[in-house]
Motif scaffolding. Sequence first.
Motif: not given
Length: 323
Positions: A295-316
């Motif tokens: 699950y990648i969720n809870g982006m709050y107001r940081h979707g465009f800021l933090l989605s690359p970092a969370r995507a990398r975390e999921a890929a790892d």
Amino acid sequence: MNGKPRILVKGAGVAGMTAAVALAERGGDVTLYESGGRVGAGASWMAGGMLAPWCEAESAPEEVTAQSIDSVDWWADHVPDVTREGSLVLAPARDVGEIARFGRRTSHFQTVGTVEITQLEPDLAGRFHKGLFFPDEGHVDPRKALKALLARLEQLGGRAEFGEICPDEATFDWVVECTGLAAREKLDNLRGVRGEMLLLRCPDVTLHRPVRMLHPRIPVYIVPRADHVFMVGATMIESENAGGMTVRSMMELLNAAWTLHPGFAEAEILEMGTGLRPSYPDNMPRVVQDGKRIYINGMYRHGFLLSPARAREAADLIFGPQA
């Protein structure tokens, strides 16, 4: 695991789109599924698209800045039309004390006066006498960016499916769920936080970068887009009311735009909207693994800021950490 892992990414908002592209770039056989009929069918369509890690430090945990410093580079590498002209923070004369408060909570800015503000934004000449300029920030049009990510996914051999019928999850090695509030029955403590926005067209005003107008109660940002279109948005409101915009909210957004420049009085209102951002109690996006489901969720107001970092975390989690 033989060959490419088959990965189903559910949800085509900013979290799902960045995850789908990151997973395809790492070698996954990615299928993207969105029930809403198009990319950005949820809250991401209403976003401001500001890539502002230093400004966000004013009200966000240190982790937000630390994990999003390279977000401007990520977006510039993946979609066209990323603007890297920084961010400008201003306040009307009655609230100029808010400038110093904002500065105490942030870093990587230059304090600017009348001359510098005029050089940065000629249309604001003489209207403001003190501000903060964050030169290393940027912004992107979310709607164009999400469509560009879809094109990138397809270029990498991925595919997208839209509609009511979801592909059979049993045929995939992994499921990455990025469905926002639709996943709240599976994720503890997820809540909705309301955001509001206006799209205005104003040929009489030109801005080159997002401008944040500070106010003790409701700070507002004005983000320029192509063809003299501006997105005017408010910070997050603790409410799960997903109904239409209230008269009070509209007046506050319009007043902020008019205070920035009186030319906005003649602007055409193209669109108004509200959306619920999925958020955890600490307002930090999370990646949660449950077996072969992520699950990648809870982006709050940081979707465009933090989605690359969370995507990398999921890929790892799927491919292992990159060297």
